[in-house]
Design a protein around this motif. Sequence first.
Motif, PDB file in Angstrom:
ATOM      1  N   PRO A 164      95.436  22.528 -44.802  1.00  0.00           N
ATOM      2  CA  PRO A 164      96.506  23.131 -43.988  1.00  0.00           C
ATOM      3  C   PRO A 164      96.630  22.492 -42.610  1.00  0.00           C
ATOM      4  CG  PRO A 164      95.168  24.829 -45.050  1.00  0.00           C
ATOM      5  CD  PRO A 164      94.451  23.531 -45.239  1.00  0.00           C
ATOM      6  N   GLN A 165      95.504  22.073 -42.029  1.00  0.00           N
ATOM      7  CA  GLN A 165      95.537  21.444 -40.711  1.00  0.00           C
ATOM      8  C   GLN A 165      96.344  20.153 -40.742  1.00  0.00           C
ATOM      9  OE1 GLN A 165      91.611  20.447 -39.125  1.00  0.00           O
ATOM     10  NE2 GLN A 165      92.471  18.632 -38.150  1.00  0.00           N
ATOM     11  N   VAL A 166      96.069  19.291 -41.719  1.00  0.00           N
ATOM     12  CA  VAL A 166      96.790  18.027 -41.815  1.00  0.00           C
ATOM     13  C   VAL A 166      98.250  18.271 -42.164  1.00  0.00           C
ATOM     14  CG1 VAL A 166      96.935  15.816 -43.020  1.00  0.00           C
ATOM     15  CG2 VAL A 166      94.700  16.770 -42.444  1.00  0.00           C
ATOM     16  N   ALA A 167      98.503  19.236 -43.036  1.00  0.00           N
ATOM     17  CA  ALA A 167      99.887  19.553 -43.404  1.00  0.00           C
ATOM     18  C   ALA A 167     100.693  19.976 -42.186  1.00  0.00           C
ATOM     19  CB  ALA A 167      99.904  20.656 -44.464  1.00  0.00           C
ATOM     20  N   GLU A 168     100.066  20.746 -41.310  1.00  0.00           N
ATOM     21  CA  GLU A 168     100.759  21.185 -40.097  1.00  0.00           C
ATOM     22  C   GLU A 168     100.953  20.022 -39.128  1.00  0.00           C
ATOM     23  OE1 GLU A 168     100.386  24.588 -36.579  1.00  0.00           O
ATOM     24  OE2 GLU A 168      98.903  24.480 -38.189  1.00  0.00           O
ATOM     25  N   GLU A 169      99.919  19.196 -38.958  1.00  0.00           N
ATOM     26  CA  GLU A 169     100.010  18.071 -38.021  1.00  0.00           C
ATOM     27  C   GLU A 169     101.088  17.080 -38.435  1.00  0.00           C
ATOM     28  OE1 GLU A 169      96.101  16.462 -37.929  1.00  0.00           O
ATOM     29  OE2 GLU A 169      95.285  18.028 -36.607  1.00  0.00           O
ATOM     30  N   LEU A 170     101.221  16.856 -39.750  1.00  0.00           N
ATOM     31  CA  LEU A 170     102.204  15.888 -40.247  1.00  0.00           C
ATOM     32  C   LEU A 170     103.570  16.522 -40.480  1.00  0.00           C
ATOM     33  CD1 LEU A 170     100.089  13.883 -42.877  1.00  0.00           C
ATOM     34  CD2 LEU A 170     100.603  13.263 -40.504  1.00  0.00           C
ATOM     35  N   ASP A 171     103.632  17.856 -40.349  1.00  0.00           N
ATOM     36  CA  ASP A 171     104.862  18.582 -40.663  1.00  0.00           C
ATOM     37  C   ASP A 171     105.307  18.262 -42.087  1.00  0.00           C
ATOM     38  OD1 ASP A 171     106.957  20.319 -40.279  1.00  0.00           O
ATOM     39  OD2 ASP A 171     108.262  18.826 -39.367  1.00  0.00           O
TER      40      ASP A 171
ATOM     41  N   GLY B  66      87.719  20.424 -56.049  1.00  0.00           N
ATOM     42  CA  GLY B  66      86.328  20.534 -55.651  1.00  0.00           C
ATOM     43  C   GLY B  66      86.001  21.967 -55.279  1.00  0.00           C
ATOM     44  N   ASN B  67      85.751  22.204 -54.009  1.00  0.00           N
ATOM     45  CA  ASN B  67      85.335  23.529 -53.553  1.00  0.00           C
ATOM     46  C   ASN B  67      86.445  24.292 -52.845  1.00  0.00           C
ATOM     47  OD1 ASN B  67      82.665  23.165 -54.437  1.00  0.00           O
ATOM     48  ND2 ASN B  67      82.208  21.958 -52.624  1.00  0.00           N
ATOM     49  N   THR B  68      87.684  23.875 -52.995  1.00  0.00           N
ATOM     50  CA  THR B  68      88.768  24.527 -52.277  1.00  0.00           C
ATOM     51  C   THR B  68      89.076  25.886 -52.893  1.00  0.00           C
ATOM     52  OG1 THR B  68      89.696  22.357 -51.922  1.00  0.00           O
ATOM     53  CG2 THR B  68      91.096  24.227 -51.397  1.00  0.00           C
ATOM     54  N   ALA B  69      89.025  26.922 -52.074  1.00  0.00           N
ATOM     55  CA  ALA B  69      89.239  28.279 -52.573  1.00  0.00           C
ATOM     56  C   ALA B  69      90.717  28.629 -52.551  1.00  0.00           C
ATOM     57  CB  ALA B  69      88.448  29.270 -51.722  1.00  0.00           C
ATOM     58  N   GLU B  70      91.025  29.788 -53.139  1.00  0.00           N
ATOM     59  CA  GLU B  70      92.417  30.204 -53.245  1.00  0.00           C
ATOM     60  C   GLU B  70      93.110  30.304 -51.894  1.00  0.00           C
ATOM     61  OE1 GLU B  70      92.717  33.799 -55.452  1.00  0.00           O
ATOM     62  OE2 GLU B  70      92.767  32.767 -57.356  1.00  0.00           O
ATOM     63  N   HIS B  71      92.356  30.702 -50.855  1.00  0.00           N
ATOM     64  CA  HIS B  71      93.040  30.927 -49.577  1.00  0.00           C
ATOM     65  C   HIS B  71      93.500  29.619 -48.944  1.00  0.00           C
ATOM     66  CE1 HIS B  71      88.698  30.696 -48.436  1.00  0.00           C
ATOM     67  NE2 HIS B  71      89.171  29.914 -47.491  1.00  0.00           N
ATOM     68  N   THR B  72      93.148  28.479 -49.540  1.00  0.00           N
ATOM     69  CA  THR B  72      93.690  27.213 -49.044  1.00  0.00           C
ATOM     70  C   THR B  72      95.202  27.267 -49.032  1.00  0.00           C
ATOM     71  OG1 THR B  72      91.830  25.955 -49.898  1.00  0.00           O
ATOM     72  CG2 THR B  72      93.845  24.736 -49.444  1.00  0.00           C
ATOM     73  N   ILE B  73      95.787  27.621 -50.164  1.00  0.00           N
ATOM     74  CA  ILE B  73      97.233  27.561 -50.242  1.00  0.00           C
ATOM     75  C   ILE B  73      97.901  28.740 -49.560  1.00  0.00           C
ATOM     76  CG2 ILE B  73      97.229  26.119 -52.281  1.00  0.00           C
ATOM     77  CD1 ILE B  73      97.813  28.478 -53.972  1.00  0.00           C
ATOM     78  N   ASP B  74      97.130  29.809 -49.306  1.00  0.00           N
ATOM     79  CA  ASP B  74      97.688  30.895 -48.499  1.00  0.00           C
ATOM     80  C   ASP B  74      97.925  30.442 -47.064  1.00  0.00           C
ATOM     81  OD1 ASP B  74      98.157  33.110 -50.105  1.00  0.00           O
ATOM     82  OD2 ASP B  74      96.046  33.652 -50.151  1.00  0.00           O
ATOM     83  N   SER B  75      97.220  29.376 -46.647  1.00  0.00           N
ATOM     84  CA  SER B  75      97.336  28.903 -45.268  1.00  0.00           C
ATOM     85  C   SER B  75      98.391  27.821 -45.099  1.00  0.00           C
ATOM     86  CB  SER B  75      95.981  28.356 -44.786  1.00  0.00           C
ATOM     87  OG  SER B  75      94.983  29.345 -44.855  1.00  0.00           O
ATOM     88  N   LEU B  76      98.992  27.383 -46.185  1.00  0.00           N
ATOM     89  CA  LEU B  76      99.987  26.317 -46.091  1.00  0.00           C
ATOM     90  C   LEU B  76     101.311  26.860 -45.566  1.00  0.00           C
ATOM     91  CD1 LEU B  76      99.386  24.448 -49.467  1.00  0.00           C
ATOM     92  CD2 LEU B  76      98.717  23.692 -47.186  1.00  0.00           C
ATOM     93  N   ASN B  77     102.032  26.022 -44.850  1.00  0.00           N
ATOM     94  CA  ASN B  77     103.353  26.419 -44.358  1.00  0.00           C
ATOM     95  C   ASN B  77     104.437  25.535 -44.954  1.00  0.00           C
ATOM     96  OD1 ASN B  77     102.846  24.061 -43.039  1.00  0.00           O
ATOM     97  ND2 ASN B  77     103.017  24.887 -40.969  1.00  0.00           N
TER      98      ASN B  77
END
Length: 325
Positions: free
Chosen positions: A267-274, A294-305
């Motif tokens: 989510p951090q990179v997605a936000e930085e790159l818009d 890998g180890n990415t949990a479900e809340h990863t995509i909850d944080s995407l914009n």
Amino acid sequence: MLMPTHLCKGAAMTKYNNILVVADPAQDNQPALSRAVHLVQHSQDVKITLFLAIYDFSYEMTSMLSADERQAMRRGVIMQREEWLKDIIRPYTDEGLNIEITVVWHNRPYEAVIAEVFANAHDLVVKATHDHDKIGSVIFTPTDWHLLRKCPCPVLMVKENKWPENGKIIACVNLAADSETHDQLNDAIVSEALAIGKALEAEVNLVNAYPATPVNITIELPEFDPASYTDAVRGHHLTSMKALRHKHGLPEEQTHVIEGLPEDVIPQVAEELDAELVILGTTGRTGLSAVFIGNTAEHTIDSLNCDLLALKPEGYLSPLSPQLK
């Protein structure tokens, strides 16, 4: 209602030829349909099906009606919704797009969608998600999660905002695991990103997160050198990323290897790159609830914009597959 617009200037995207769009029963505006049209607007021989599963428990509990009368009432409701969907697709079909509608009576929308995928061999499911007013991230419904976990074909979750011209796409790869399955999934994710990027004239960026040194190791093993360990891990990931970007012809500045948890880094990179779209892979064995890149949990995509495209590995077998029934 969004009217069709010729937004897609790039090459035709022909990979998806039989797209299932899940209609939002609560609004005339259908972002998922607009996104599907955007993807295939310059492609030939592409079929889009606008799909709606409806259910009203009150019709099942009306004891004063016979079974035939209840069936007739259900059919009347279905016909009303069919007319509504016909009005929605008319601007697109008037321009020559091949769009059909399907309305079914089913109390579990995700099961109805997946059954439709199996019955008619759809190669992509597109569904709208909802924005969270406070943080701008995507809020996924239970139906969304079931589709992401169990749908046998790729699932594109879209927000209401339009994709910009010359936008950016993030392909999230797992460079930690040394297995043929992960290598194949990494290649599939990057290839998918490049195909969509070409169609939309969007820049493709690769993102990989590598783990920080576990604190407990430095405590339990005083002789352990955390700096050397971190350098070794980062070096492995950088080497693997270099090989992957060379394989797919991407420049170094469009690759990102960052220390941290994937659920924080992506989510951090997605936000930085818009970014307009993030592409993720699932292992397919236990679904997103346990393993997601890998180890990415479900809340990863909850944080995407931004929009999300979830891919399954080759050979994935859905728990709702007719083969398992």
